[in-house]
Design a protein around this motif. Structure first.
Motif, PDB file in Angstrom:
ATOM      1  N   ASN B 167       4.625  10.758   4.400  1.00 53.79           N
ATOM      2  CA  ASN B 167       3.973  10.335   3.157  1.00 53.79           C
ATOM      3  C   ASN B 167       3.552   8.879   3.189  1.00 53.79           C
ATOM      4  OD1 ASN B 167       3.618  12.246   1.316  1.00 53.79           O
ATOM      5  ND2 ASN B 167       5.403  11.765   0.036  1.00 53.79           N
ATOM      6  N   TYR B 168       4.529   8.046   3.538  1.00 51.31           N
ATOM      7  CA  TYR B 168       4.279   6.608   3.583  1.00 51.31           C
ATOM      8  C   TYR B 168       3.352   6.252   4.747  1.00 51.31           C
ATOM      9  CZ  TYR B 168       5.190   1.574   3.644  1.00 51.31           C
ATOM     10  OH  TYR B 168       5.033   0.209   3.632  1.00 51.31           O
ATOM     11  N   ALA B 169       3.517   6.958   5.857  1.00 54.67           N
ATOM     12  CA  ALA B 169       2.649   6.718   7.023  1.00 54.67           C
ATOM     13  C   ALA B 169       1.191   6.959   6.659  1.00 54.67           C
ATOM     14  CB  ALA B 169       3.067   7.607   8.191  1.00 54.67           C
ATOM     15  N   LYS B 170       0.954   7.952   5.801  1.00 52.63           N
ATOM     16  CA  LYS B 170      -0.402   8.242   5.339  1.00 52.63           C
ATOM     17  C   LYS B 170      -0.895   7.112   4.436  1.00 52.63           C
ATOM     18  CE  LYS B 170      -3.163  11.260   2.527  1.00 52.63           C
ATOM     19  NZ  LYS B 170      -3.191  12.325   1.526  1.00 52.63           N
ATOM     20  N   GLU B 171      -0.008   6.701   3.530  1.00 50.08           N
ATOM     21  CA  GLU B 171      -0.351   5.656   2.569  1.00 50.08           C
ATOM     22  C   GLU B 171      -0.787   4.355   3.251  1.00 50.08           C
ATOM     23  OE1 GLU B 171       2.296   3.304  -0.502  1.00 50.08           O
ATOM     24  OE2 GLU B 171       2.587   5.453  -0.734  1.00 50.08           O
ATOM     25  N   ILE B 172      -0.111   4.000   4.336  1.00 48.62           N
ATOM     26  CA  ILE B 172      -0.445   2.743   5.015  1.00 48.62           C
ATOM     27  C   ILE B 172      -1.491   2.945   6.116  1.00 48.62           C
ATOM     28  CG2 ILE B 172       1.775   1.672   4.466  1.00 48.62           C
ATOM     29  CD1 ILE B 172       2.708   2.218   7.305  1.00 48.62           C
ATOM     30  N   GLY B 173      -1.917   4.188   6.351  1.00 45.59           N
ATOM     31  CA  GLY B 173      -3.038   4.407   7.281  1.00 45.59           C
ATOM     32  C   GLY B 173      -2.653   4.734   8.719  1.00 45.59           C
ATOM     33  N   LEU B 174      -1.382   5.031   8.972  1.00 48.11           N
ATOM     34  CA  LEU B 174      -0.989   5.379  10.341  1.00 48.11           C
ATOM     35  C   LEU B 174      -1.442   6.800  10.710  1.00 48.11           C
ATOM     36  CD1 LEU B 174       0.470   4.636  12.945  1.00 48.11           C
ATOM     37  CD2 LEU B 174       2.634   5.241  11.877  1.00 48.11           C
TER      38      LEU B 174
END
Lengths: 239, 239, 239
Positions: B167-174
């Motif tokens: 989820n967070y990886a998506k949010e920051i663009g990874l």
């Protein structure tokens, strides 16, 4: 002195303690901050530096009364150079610097937050590059801030001068969330991080490959990997 | 061999198939991956490459047992150079490479995800640059990751070594979310994308203007525009 | 003429008014936009430029009928160079340019949005770099867009050609949200912003320190700081 340093084991707290000027970054405070940060960078015990402000908030940036009194080009240049020197000291120093923000972090105060490796704040903290409101565009602050957040939100902050809330600051990457690891590893890693970011891709890979090799040659990496493989706690040599 | 390639029409699946080492990027696996990716880059039928791991997860990065056994500077350097070569092969290759991630993508495994053009993962996937925990700072991984996410979240991953969720990886663009288009167009486009990103603005415009001209001179662009204007399906020449 | 300019006090609205081609960026329209923007950049009254499209949406990018008719390499190159010239005029111009978007902003139209300093849109606006669908990869558009959003979402837009909604465009930083400040300050600030972004850190600091000094030497900064300290409204000299 307006810069207070409190040490607790491997953590050093650096506190800008001049509430009556909202912890302004005056000549004196800039010089003292640089001196203290340099000292801590060579202090064997200190592993992490926490930067904070005393009183109502973090820092309002330059001392405008002092700025108004300078009057000469050579003096303005001296002030902005000194301020840039502080920011570069943080970025190029060997120890991780964490900004702990409450209240306002404005102009050079906002730049100070952006320059730290990590940044944490209270929910009601505010960040701004409000120079446009007083006719002094936040040129040096944007060097640090534009390297952390993307261009459209940056431009809006610069052109409107309006403060943004902690929530939004997190969303756009100006701040993030605690911490303690092998000292040498972080020393190598932190310096490498900033150097490679300014290199083209091929050069960055060549450079970091070399750094990982240097890192592997050091005792810590060997101990760390062995401890991991042997399922035991690592015993760090380079503290 | 630990690298399996499955072809289905214009899609090639490249599977790292060494579950007992959590699909580690050993000398052997790195060499085999480079070889297979190069072959696919010249394979006329393949349009898209999907990269995935067999077993519990994507990849845990380097094989630490192998790393520990190397012992000499020249061998460490050789390993990190080979790893960088794989990442550059992905970035500089002509075909889009999509990472399909489940389980953990750690250290060089996380770098592998960052190096792919697109990346998709399951909801429970985890990403980390945990080198700091074993004393070997993730210097080469950060070259790829720091080019995809912004600096504050990157620094936190590097300094804490803690894994982040999908989820967070998506949010920051990874990572981001399927796919199939004109082959030549993508070949031109992908290579141009990475070249221009490292150029100053004026140079990037001069360069891409030239590339769009080259693109226009090719039959595909003419056919594509004509088909669009004539409201029919395009017939691609360069497959 | 297809480019309409409406002035209201210090705000100039530049409207691409060719709804029958969805405000395409033809040779004629590109030339007229450049001419009008240059004129406004030297217009003493104008402080802010708002760029918008008439009819159903913002702009569909190049005029594909025109593009198809060009046929020769030298003519394609001329068109793409002219388009780049418009984008650079916006970035390098002295006045802030705000994109006001409704409907579709596709290909060079999307590039136009990315090139503006700020961008605001209706909720149902759509943004895309769909060149891949017609075989003409959006090479020049990606120069502008890849400087505003991060690489994974950019790559997805380029490789799939699929449009993104306003909500998501905001999330990834392609657009943001009103405005009016000291003219000279913004002039200095805007140009400095783009110059420093392409410099290494040390050089950027040296450069912006100098610019802040120049800024301080100007009357506006002195008046702004004095007004702030004296708790009164500033009287700007450089309008």
């Amino acid at each position: 002195m307006n810069i207070k340093v409190l040490k607790n084991k491997d953590i050093a707290r650096v506190i800008i303690n001049e509430p009556k000027t909202y912890n302004s970054l005056s000549f004196k405070n800039l010089n003292d901050l640089i001196k203290e940060l340099k000292k801590l960078d060579h202090d064997i015990k200190t592993k992490v530096i926490i930067l904070e402000g005393a009183g109502k908030g973090f820092s309002a940036g330059h001392n405008l009364k002092e700025v108004r009194g300078l009057k000469k080009r050579v003096k303005y240049q001296k002030l902005f150079n000194l301020c840039s020197k502080l920011m570069l000291q943080i970025v190029e120093g060997k120890k991780p610097v964490i900004a702990k923000v409450h209240g306002a972090a404005y102009a050079a105060g906002c730049q100070l937050v952006a320059s730290c490796d990590l940044a944490y704040s209270t929910k009601d903290a505010l960040f701004a590059t409000p120079g446009v409101n007083i006719g002094l565009f936040c040129s040096t602050p944007m060097v640090a801030v534009s390297r952390k957040i993307s261009r459209k939100p940056m431009m809006k902050m610069l052109l409107t001068g309006e403060p943004i809330k902690a929530n939004y600051a997190k969303e756009i990457g100006l701040i993030n969330d605690c911490f303690s690891k092998s000292n040498l590893t972080i020393k190598i890693g932190k310096q490498t991080f900033y150097k490679q970011l300014e290199m083209p891709l091929r050069k960055a890979y060549a450079f970091t490959s070399k750094m990982m090799t240097v890192n592997m040659m050091a005792m810590d990496a060997k101990e760390g990997i062995s401890a991991f493989l042997e399922k035991r706690k690592p015993i760090w040599k380079n503290k």
